[in-house]
Design a protein around this motif. Structure first.
Motif, mmCIF file in Angstrom:
data_model
loop_
_atom_site.group_PDB
_atom_site.id
_atom_site.type_symbol
_atom_site.label_atom_id
_atom_site.label_comp_id
_atom_site.label_asym_id
_atom_site.label_seq_id
_atom_site.Cartn_x
_atom_site.Cartn_y
_atom_site.Cartn_z
ATOM 1 N N ASP A 274 0.811 -1.228 0.000
ATOM 2 C CA ASP A 274 0.000 0.000 0.000
ATOM 3 C C ASP A 274 0.848 1.285 0.000
ATOM 4 N N TYR A 275 2.144 1.153 -0.163
ATOM 5 C CA TYR A 275 3.015 2.338 -0.077
ATOM 6 C C TYR A 275 2.659 3.386 -1.137
ATOM 7 N N SER A 276 2.336 2.931 -2.345
ATOM 8 C CA SER A 276 2.053 3.884 -3.432
ATOM 9 C C SER A 276 0.562 3.997 -3.746
ATOM 10 N N LEU A 277 -0.243 3.594 -2.756
ATOM 11 C CA LEU A 277 -1.702 3.701 -2.915
ATOM 12 C C LEU A 277 -2.125 5.143 -2.634
ATOM 13 N N VAL A 278 -2.877 5.733 -3.558
ATOM 14 C CA VAL A 278 -3.269 7.133 -3.366
ATOM 15 C C VAL A 278 -4.797 7.243 -3.305
ATOM 16 N N HIS A 282 -5.995 4.318 -6.655
ATOM 17 C CA HIS A 282 -4.977 3.904 -7.624
ATOM 18 C C HIS A 282 -3.665 3.591 -6.900
ATOM 19 N N ASN A 283 -3.038 2.498 -7.323
ATOM 20 C CA ASN A 283 -1.755 2.127 -6.726
ATOM 21 C C ASN A 283 -0.688 2.185 -7.824
ATOM 22 N N PHE A 284 0.270 3.125 -7.655
ATOM 23 C CA PHE A 284 1.287 3.308 -8.694
ATOM 24 C C PHE A 284 2.265 2.143 -8.782
ATOM 25 N N ARG A 285 2.407 1.413 -7.687
ATOM 26 C CA ARG A 285 3.315 0.254 -7.724
ATOM 27 C C ARG A 285 2.625 -0.945 -7.081
#
Ligand code: SF4
Ligand code: SF4
Length: 343
Positions: A274-278, A282-285
């Protein structure tokens, strides 16, 4: 730079006398694990070639702390973690890692928590010899020329002591009787032999200098998906890597009055799903392969471009720690081997 000599028998008394400059910290055993912590007594200091499991970053970029307290009127920063400290027994690769973290946290806008912890801490470095997974010869971080107040090289019966700052001079001045200014030709020879012996002790190495190019070429390589099949996304690599510096910020509200609360900061890892979850979902990674590529891109390529120093200091902790053997050695080997290794 001034270099002096000190007989080993004076070491403990000298180090103890440094408590005049701040609370003493250094590697010590806590629940049987070697860890950087406050030293109640100088006899608690453990000077060894092993690294503490969690690197020195924890003393400058704490795992968890409160940044500020807020209410309806505004906020008050919390600097209660700041104190005068003298950190003993710091190995060369750890000093290199602090120089990298300085580039991250001290550039504008400067992080006031990191900056104040740095400005209030003296670094007393100590030489070490390579252990099983040391890679600092490959990353050119086995020797250090800056970033310390004093640096001790252990030549057996005596130490050569590099004085790296005016604070270091003040420390020496306090106990001048322990130090000999006369470094002889024989001492230089002993030092040269010590370096040669140390260089021959490294058991592992990797092609660090060519990695930025290889990483660039390997952006679309299948190896990322091969490693992704076994990566657990546990984030252990980020916790033990001395140059990983991601964190998350959380506002914690008082249960009885939601106008009052505090803002906490905790270590985070770009290896977590969930680090790149915005916002918006949307999750960028979302893919593990992409997260691995980002992590190793930082260590082996991008940091050098962005901060002038590569992000890996060769401490070997990722080799010691990853439960499924994903580390700088296995990644660099996979990228430079003809066959794509099946995982
Ligand atoms: S590379 Fe290893 S340590 Fe890092 S998240 Fe994956 S399994 Fe965990
Ligand atoms: S990538 Fe591995 S060897 Fe390099 S600094 Fe981080 S933990 Fe140490």
């Amino acid at each position: 730079m001034r270099i002096l000599k000190m007989q080993s028998k004076f070491l403990d008394v000298f180090l103890e006398s440094l408590n005049k400059f701040g609370n003493l910290y250094g590697p010590t055993y806590k629940n049987k694990v070697l860890s950087y912590d406050r030293l109640a007594n100088i006899s608690d200091l453990v000077l060894t070639d092993e690294h503490p499991m969690i690197p020195i970053k924890k003393l400058f970029h704490p795992m968890k702390f409160t940044m500020l307290h807020f209410n309806e009127m505004g906020f008050t920063p919390d600097y209660s973690t700041i104190e005068k400290r003298v950190i003993l027994g710091v190995h060369p690769c750890e000093i290199h890692s602090l120089l990298i973290l300085d580039s991250v946290f001290m550039r504008e806008p400067m992080d006031p928590y990191y900056a104040q912890l740095r400005q209030n801490s003296a670094i007393i470095g100590f030489s070490c010899l390579p252990t099983e997974n040391s890679l600092c010869f490959s990353t050119d971080t086995d020797i250090v020329e800056e970033g310390f107040d004093l640096f001790f090289v252990n030549l057996g019966e005596y130490f050569l002591v590099w004085v790296g700052s005016s604070l270091g001079h003040d420390m020496i001045y306090e106990r001048e009787e322990f130090f000999d200014k006369n470094v002889t030709h024989d001492d230089i020879q002993e030092y040269v032999e010590w370096r040669q012996k140390k260089n021959k002790m490294f058991k592992k190495s990797f092609e660090f200098d060519s990695m930025p190019d290889i990483m660039e070429l390997s952006y679309e390589s299948e190896i990322w998906e091969e490693f992704a099949k076994i990566c657990l996304s546990c984030g252990q690599c980020s916790m033990v890597c001395p140059t990983c510096n991601c964190y998350s910020v959380t506002d914690v509200f008082d249960v009885t009055n939601e106008q009052i609360g505090r803002r906490d900061r905790n270590w985070d890892s770009c290896m977590y799903v969930d680090y790149s979850l915005v916002a918006g979902g949307h999750n960028f990674r979302a893919s593990r392969g992409n997260r691995l590529k980002l992590w190793y891109g930082h260590k082996l390529k991008t940091f050098g471009k962005d901060y002038g120093r590569p992000g890996c200091v060769g401490c070997g902790r990722c080799v010691d720690s990853c439960p499924v053997d994903i580390n700088v050695l296995t990644i660099s080997e996979a990228l430079t081997t003809k066959e794509v290794p099946e995982k």
